[in-house]
Enzyme design. Sequence first.
Site, PDB file in Angstrom:
ATOM      1  N   ARG A 242      47.220  41.562  32.714  1.00  0.00           N
ATOM      2  CA  ARG A 242      46.739  40.367  33.408  1.00  0.00           C
ATOM      3  C   ARG A 242      46.063  39.466  32.388  1.00  0.00           C
ATOM      4  O   ARG A 242      45.364  39.948  31.486  1.00  0.00           O
ATOM      5  CB  ARG A 242      45.736  40.736  34.507  1.00  0.00           C
ATOM      6  CG  ARG A 242      46.372  41.209  35.791  1.00  0.00           C
ATOM      7  CD  ARG A 242      47.139  40.072  36.497  1.00  0.00           C
ATOM      8  NE  ARG A 242      47.792  40.502  37.718  1.00  0.00           N
ATOM      9  CZ  ARG A 242      49.067  40.906  37.804  1.00  0.00           C
ATOM     10  NH1 ARG A 242      49.836  40.949  36.742  1.00  0.00           N
ATOM     11  NH2 ARG A 242      49.572  41.254  38.974  1.00  0.00           N
ATOM     12  N   GLU A 271      47.299  30.973  34.417  1.00  0.00           N
ATOM     13  CA  GLU A 271      48.726  30.668  34.501  1.00  0.00           C
ATOM     14  C   GLU A 271      49.078  29.943  35.802  1.00  0.00           C
ATOM     15  O   GLU A 271      48.429  30.192  36.815  1.00  0.00           O
ATOM     16  CB  GLU A 271      49.571  31.948  34.322  1.00  0.00           C
ATOM     17  CG  GLU A 271      49.323  33.031  35.355  1.00  0.00           C
ATOM     18  CD  GLU A 271      50.111  34.299  35.032  1.00  0.00           C
ATOM     19  OE1 GLU A 271      49.940  34.872  33.944  1.00  0.00           O
ATOM     20  OE2 GLU A 271      50.900  34.721  35.904  1.00  0.00           O
ATOM     21  N   HIS A 289      55.332  35.200  32.323  1.00  0.00           N
ATOM     22  CA  HIS A 289      55.107  36.301  33.280  1.00  0.00           C
ATOM     23  C   HIS A 289      56.431  36.892  33.798  1.00  0.00           C
ATOM     24  O   HIS A 289      56.722  36.854  34.998  1.00  0.00           O
ATOM     25  CB  HIS A 289      54.234  35.822  34.449  1.00  0.00           C
ATOM     26  CG  HIS A 289      53.504  36.945  35.133  1.00  0.00           C
ATOM     27  ND1 HIS A 289      52.274  36.805  35.712  1.00  0.00           N
ATOM     28  CD2 HIS A 289      53.841  38.260  35.335  1.00  0.00           C
ATOM     29  CE1 HIS A 289      51.884  37.962  36.245  1.00  0.00           C
ATOM     30  NE2 HIS A 289      52.826  38.852  36.028  1.00  0.00           N
TER      31      HIS A 289
HETATM   32  C1  DGY Z   1      52.780  42.754  39.176  1.00  0.00           C
HETATM   33  O1  DGY Z   1      53.551  43.427  39.849  1.00  0.00           O
HETATM   34  O2  DGY Z   1      51.571  42.862  39.259  1.00  0.00           O
HETATM   35  C2  DGY Z   1      53.376  41.811  38.203  1.00  0.00           C
HETATM   36  O3  DGY Z   1      52.499  41.175  37.393  1.00  0.00           O
HETATM   37  C3  DGY Z   1      54.346  40.892  38.867  1.00  0.00           C
HETATM   38  O4  DGY Z   1      55.495  41.505  38.456  1.00  0.00           O
END
Ligand code: DGY
Length: 323
Positions: A242, A271, A289
């Site tokens: 993240r 983002e 992402h």
């Molecule tokens: C998640 O699943 O948390 C990702 O960041 C999105 O694929």
Amino acid sequence: MIKPSVLLTRRWPKVVEQKLAEDYNVVLNRNDRPLSEADFREAIAKFDAVLPTVTDKIGAEAMNVPKAQTKILANYGVGFSHIDVNAAAKHGIAITNTPDVLSDCTADLAMTLMLMVARRAGDGEREVRAGAWSGWRPTHLIGTKVSGKTLGIVGFGRIGQQMARRAHHGFGMEIVVFNRSKVDPKILAQFNARQVDTIEDLLPQSDFVSLHCPGGAENRHMINSARLDLMKLDAFLINTARGEVVNEHALAQSLMFDTIGGAALDVFDAEPRINPMLAQCDNLVMLPHLGSATKEAREAMGFRVVDNLNDFFKGSAPRDRVA
Ligand code: DGY
């Protein structure tokens, strides 16, 4: 019997939208426009289930409606730090996520980033497309060898372990792990990995550091300037976890002053907005992402949400209930 009403906050793979429509009164987000806080308040007052994803910030205000109709936030994605878990609990709203089904693809992408930044693939691609390649020469775009190096993995859950598998068995890398809880020695043995007690132990011995921990307040800016200073001068930081886990200002300074070798990011604090300091760094690879962005993973994530919803509305415990 009346079908439960369900709101999808973004477009999903078609096969999953179709499957949901068979069993539920589904409202799709046909324009794929992110919802506002006001939209969420309206949705939580109206739908039995809301199916959010990583782009949906659902805080206490969004859930603070006079009569919440929503009983479950069935999240599309494994991370759920965008949802205020305490507020959901206060309003009696269950939360589920979609683990397992995206671990391979997210680890594949972390490997992609590690190889790209080490081997200067972004620089090379830009050069070729710009028509600026003057031909092979011994000193051209010299990168760093990946095979046999030491990889420090922060967060040794499902995705961290898949990263270790690829790096150790595919690239002969030595694996060092930092994880909040003690990892089962049998799991560590699969990758000949060593667990260390602190991130401070892990950083100075790693040639590559890959982040696979959850986001949220607890891990916000876990990678700060003091910790970046502990990394080797030629080490690389990879983040597919993240954005908030890394202090981007501190990272940009480390990249600009070459106190680390480079970084590769798939996730960003604000983002899709990119910190302008990061955009100025050459020794940085950035992707939008894409961790779970394969047909296979995205469909499987959707079907995992369907399973969670079916269990919930049948009255049994959804297997991926996280709160
Ligand atoms: C998640 O699943 O948390 C990702 O960041 C999105 O694929």
